[in-house]
Design a protein around this motif. Structure first.
Motif, PDB file in Angstrom:
ATOM      1  N   GLU A  85      26.961 -23.846 -13.041  1.00 40.94           N
ATOM      2  CA  GLU A  85      26.180 -24.912 -12.427  1.00 40.94           C
ATOM      3  C   GLU A  85      27.109 -26.046 -12.018  1.00 40.94           C
ATOM      4  OE1 GLU A  85      21.602 -26.061 -12.951  1.00 40.94           O
ATOM      5  OE2 GLU A  85      22.788 -26.104 -14.776  1.00 40.94           O
ATOM      6  N   ARG A  86      26.803 -26.643 -10.883  1.00 42.89           N
ATOM      7  CA  ARG A  86      27.609 -27.746 -10.361  1.00 42.89           C
ATOM      8  C   ARG A  86      26.708 -28.653  -9.521  1.00 42.89           C
ATOM      9  NH1 ARG A  86      32.274 -25.301  -8.046  1.00 42.89           N
ATOM     10  NH2 ARG A  86      31.690 -23.296  -8.967  1.00 42.89           N
ATOM     11  N   PHE A  87      27.237 -29.779  -9.112  1.00 44.65           N
ATOM     12  CA  PHE A  87      26.463 -30.704  -8.282  1.00 44.65           C
ATOM     13  C   PHE A  87      26.668 -30.405  -6.804  1.00 44.65           C
ATOM     14  CE2 PHE A  87      26.735 -33.525 -12.076  1.00 44.65           C
ATOM     15  CZ  PHE A  87      25.378 -33.725 -12.247  1.00 44.65           C
ATOM     16  N   VAL A  88      25.630 -30.706  -6.024  1.00 51.65           N
ATOM     17  CA  VAL A  88      25.741 -30.691  -4.573  1.00 51.65           C
ATOM     18  C   VAL A  88      25.132 -31.976  -4.028  1.00 51.65           C
ATOM     19  CG1 VAL A  88      25.737 -28.185  -4.311  1.00 51.65           C
ATOM     20  CG2 VAL A  88      23.568 -29.421  -4.307  1.00 51.65           C
ATOM     21  N   ASN A 105      23.949 -45.262  -9.860  1.00 51.52           N
ATOM     22  CA  ASN A 105      23.280 -45.685  -8.625  1.00 51.52           C
ATOM     23  C   ASN A 105      22.923 -44.521  -7.697  1.00 51.52           C
ATOM     24  OD1 ASN A 105      23.471 -48.463  -9.354  1.00 51.52           O
ATOM     25  ND2 ASN A 105      25.584 -48.495  -8.595  1.00 51.52           N
ATOM     26  N   LYS A 106      22.814 -43.334  -8.266  1.00 48.59           N
ATOM     27  CA  LYS A 106      22.403 -42.162  -7.486  1.00 48.59           C
ATOM     28  C   LYS A 106      21.119 -41.588  -8.089  1.00 48.59           C
ATOM     29  CE  LYS A 106      27.074 -40.652  -6.177  1.00 48.59           C
ATOM     30  NZ  LYS A 106      27.901 -41.605  -6.909  1.00 48.59           N
ATOM     31  N   THR A 107      20.215 -41.155  -7.219  1.00 50.42           N
ATOM     32  CA  THR A 107      19.010 -40.475  -7.683  1.00 50.42           C
ATOM     33  C   THR A 107      19.317 -38.992  -7.824  1.00 50.42           C
ATOM     34  OG1 THR A 107      17.570 -42.066  -6.575  1.00 50.42           O
ATOM     35  CG2 THR A 107      16.599 -39.956  -7.192  1.00 50.42           C
ATOM     36  N   VAL A 108      19.154 -38.501  -9.050  1.00 50.20           N
ATOM     37  CA  VAL A 108      19.488 -37.115  -9.375  1.00 50.20           C
ATOM     38  C   VAL A 108      18.213 -36.276  -9.340  1.00 50.20           C
ATOM     39  CG1 VAL A 108      20.516 -35.582 -11.081  1.00 50.20           C
ATOM     40  CG2 VAL A 108      21.341 -37.944 -10.881  1.00 50.20           C
ATOM     41  N   GLY A 109      18.231 -35.213  -8.568  1.00 48.19           N
ATOM     42  CA  GLY A 109      17.089 -34.305  -8.531  1.00 48.19           C
ATOM     43  C   GLY A 109      17.185 -33.282  -9.646  1.00 48.19           C
ATOM     44  N   ALA A 110      16.146 -33.140 -10.438  1.00 46.87           N
ATOM     45  CA  ALA A 110      16.127 -32.178 -11.538  1.00 46.87           C
ATOM     46  C   ALA A 110      14.769 -31.476 -11.548  1.00 46.87           C
ATOM     47  CB  ALA A 110      16.382 -32.878 -12.871  1.00 46.87           C
ATOM     48  N   VAL A 111      14.645 -30.443 -12.377  1.00 46.97           N
ATOM     49  CA  VAL A 111      13.423 -29.648 -12.439  1.00 46.97           C
ATOM     50  C   VAL A 111      12.801 -29.792 -13.824  1.00 46.97           C
ATOM     51  CG1 VAL A 111      12.419 -27.337 -12.254  1.00 46.97           C
ATOM     52  CG2 VAL A 111      14.298 -28.004 -10.745  1.00 46.97           C
ATOM     53  N   ASN A 143      13.768 -29.587  -4.544  1.00 50.54           N
ATOM     54  CA  ASN A 143      14.845 -30.571  -4.638  1.00 50.54           C
ATOM     55  C   ASN A 143      15.872 -30.387  -3.533  1.00 50.54           C
ATOM     56  OD1 ASN A 143      13.683 -31.760  -6.838  1.00 50.54           O
ATOM     57  ND2 ASN A 143      15.022 -30.822  -8.345  1.00 50.54           N
ATOM     58  N   LEU A 144      16.137 -29.148  -3.166  1.00 51.64           N
ATOM     59  CA  LEU A 144      17.090 -28.891  -2.090  1.00 51.64           C
ATOM     60  C   LEU A 144      16.577 -29.465  -0.771  1.00 51.64           C
ATOM     61  CD1 LEU A 144      19.830 -27.541  -1.723  1.00 51.64           C
ATOM     62  CD2 LEU A 144      18.643 -25.384  -1.275  1.00 51.64           C
ATOM     63  N   ARG A 145      15.303 -29.309  -0.517  1.00 50.96           N
ATOM     64  CA  ARG A 145      14.720 -29.908   0.693  1.00 50.96           C
ATOM     65  C   ARG A 145      14.723 -31.432   0.608  1.00 50.96           C
ATOM     66  NH1 ARG A 145      11.347 -25.215   0.178  1.00 50.96           N
ATOM     67  NH2 ARG A 145       9.864 -26.359  -1.123  1.00 50.96           N
ATOM     68  N   MET A 146      14.469 -31.968  -0.574  1.00 50.31           N
ATOM     69  CA  MET A 146      14.522 -33.416  -0.769  1.00 50.31           C
ATOM     70  C   MET A 146      15.928 -33.950  -0.520  1.00 50.31           C
ATOM     71  SD  MET A 146      11.481 -34.670  -1.949  1.00 50.31           S
ATOM     72  CE  MET A 146      11.723 -35.941  -3.170  1.00 50.31           C
ATOM     73  N   LEU A 147      16.918 -33.195  -0.955  1.00 52.68           N
ATOM     74  CA  LEU A 147      18.306 -33.585  -0.747  1.00 52.68           C
ATOM     75  C   LEU A 147      18.635 -33.617   0.743  1.00 52.68           C
ATOM     76  CD1 LEU A 147      20.977 -34.044  -2.546  1.00 52.68           C
ATOM     77  CD2 LEU A 147      21.555 -31.720  -1.845  1.00 52.68           C
ATOM     78  N   MET A 148      18.242 -32.572   1.445  1.00 52.02           N
ATOM     79  CA  MET A 148      18.507 -32.499   2.883  1.00 52.02           C
ATOM     80  C   MET A 148      17.778 -33.603   3.647  1.00 52.02           C
ATOM     81  SD  MET A 148      20.666 -30.050   3.545  1.00 52.02           S
ATOM     82  CE  MET A 148      21.474 -30.817   2.147  1.00 52.02           C
ATOM     83  N   GLY A 149      16.622 -34.010   3.110  1.00 52.17           N
ATOM     84  CA  GLY A 149      15.851 -35.071   3.761  1.00 52.17           C
ATOM     85  C   GLY A 149      16.246 -36.478   3.343  1.00 52.17           C
ATOM     86  N   GLY A 150      17.234 -36.599   2.458  1.00 59.08           N
ATOM     87  CA  GLY A 150      17.697 -37.910   2.032  1.00 59.08           C
ATOM     88  C   GLY A 150      16.838 -38.580   0.984  1.00 59.08           C
ATOM     89  N   MET A 155      22.106 -33.317  -6.742  1.00 60.87           N
ATOM     90  CA  MET A 155      21.318 -32.425  -7.591  1.00 60.87           C
ATOM     91  C   MET A 155      22.220 -31.355  -8.172  1.00 60.87           C
ATOM     92  SD  MET A 155      19.223 -29.957  -4.906  1.00 60.87           S
ATOM     93  CE  MET A 155      18.866 -28.699  -6.151  1.00 60.87           C
ATOM     94  N   PRO A 156      21.895 -30.857  -9.356  1.00 63.36           N
ATOM     95  CA  PRO A 156      22.588 -29.690  -9.896  1.00 63.36           C
ATOM     96  C   PRO A 156      22.018 -28.433  -9.267  1.00 63.36           C
ATOM     97  CG  PRO A 156      20.953 -30.448 -11.459  1.00 63.36           C
ATOM     98  CD  PRO A 156      20.906 -31.405 -10.304  1.00 63.36           C
ATOM     99  N   ILE A 157      22.876 -27.457  -9.079  1.00 59.43           N
ATOM    100  CA  ILE A 157      22.429 -26.173  -8.528  1.00 59.43           C
ATOM    101  C   ILE A 157      23.286 -25.077  -9.127  1.00 59.43           C
ATOM    102  CG2 ILE A 157      23.964 -26.112  -6.519  1.00 59.43           C
ATOM    103  CD1 ILE A 157      21.505 -25.179  -4.862  1.00 59.43           C
ATOM    104  N   ASN A 158      22.725 -23.911  -9.302  1.00 60.09           N
ATOM    105  CA  ASN A 158      23.534 -22.826  -9.847  1.00 60.09           C
ATOM    106  C   ASN A 158      24.248 -22.080  -8.723  1.00 60.09           C
ATOM    107  OD1 ASN A 158      21.819 -20.379  -9.124  1.00 60.09           O
ATOM    108  ND2 ASN A 158      20.344 -21.454 -10.415  1.00 60.09           N
TER     109      ASN A 158
END
Length: 237
Positions: A85-88, A105-111, A143-150, A155-158
């Motif tokens: 797992e790592r961040f993107v 100061n970053k919003t982290v997307g998690a599940v 979360n991946l779509r949220m990341l792409m949309g700003g 977010m962490p991803i495997n």
């Protein structure tokens, strides 16, 4: 025989056309007729109850013993996958690997219901809010779509999901800045509850038989996961 499954792509997600767990259930049912494996969708934080003695399910596929199972009445097969797992973050001009040096100061997307190990300490998603500014959803794909949309910053991803998306022709590679640093690695097995219709020994034997027939290799190849595979005939661990 009920297989517990929660949103954890590429192993299972209703947001995907198919996934590793659904494909493996089909393979198991085609291979033998002693057990009828059926999918039971559960929330991530419901998996411990699902495999308890009074729970609805018998087994969960592609799960790590480290994710809250310590001290529970379960047994696992030998590992099949070693994941990472790592961040993107979203790739934008001027953004470099330095972006991943701090989560301040970053919003982290998690599940919700997941376990994370950002800094060497295992935490649930709910606990992240104590240390970070976290946005919790029910799906890594959301979360991946949220990341792409700003909507979130990081977010962490495997690695397995990144690899499977690449194999499916998804164009995330050019849009994602992927951290060079792995913050967690884990071994994934089949976990079987005690006092169930299926035993750990039986599940282990089925895995071995499928491996001998080449089904495990073929399944993981289909999802571009062969490089994460740790169990093969001749490489038993």
């Amino acid at each position: 025989m009920y297989v517990a499954a929660y949103d954890y792509p590429p192993y299972f997600s209703m947001g995907l056309e198919t996934d590793v767990t659904r494909e493996l259930i089909q393979i198991l049912n085609d291979y033998q007729d002693t057990y009828d494996f059926q999918l039971q969708v559960i929330p991530p934080n419901g998996r411990y109850q699902a495999l308890s003695e009074t729970g609805c399910c018998d087994v969960i596929f592609f799960e790590s013993e480290e994710w809250g199972w310590e001290g529970r009445a379960v047994e696992s097969t030998i590992p099949l996958i070693r994941g990472r797992e790592r961040f993107v973050a979203k790739r934008i001009p001027g953004r470099t690997q330095a972006f991943f040096e701090t989560l301040e100061n970053k919003t982290v997307g998690a599940v919700k219901g997941y376990h994370y190990n950002f800094n060497g300490t295992e935490q649930t998603a709910d606990q992240l809010n104590q240390s970070y500014r976290a946005y919790l959803s029910h799906s890594a794909l959301t979360n991946l779509r949220m990341l792409m949309g700003g909507r979130i910053d990081i977010m962490p991803i495997n690695d397995e999901l990144l690899s499977a998306l690449q194999n499916a022709g998804e164009q995330y590679q050019k849009d994602l800045l992927v951290s060079d640093k792995v913050f967690d690695d884990y071994m994934l097995s089949m976990i079987v509850g005690h006092n169930k219709r299926l035993t750990q020994e039986t599940m282990q034997q089925l895995v071995r038989e499928l491996a001998r027939q080449g089904h495990i290799d073929q399944l993981l190849q289909r999802f571009n996961l062969s490089r994460f595979q740790v169990y093969r005939i001749g490489l038993r661990r």
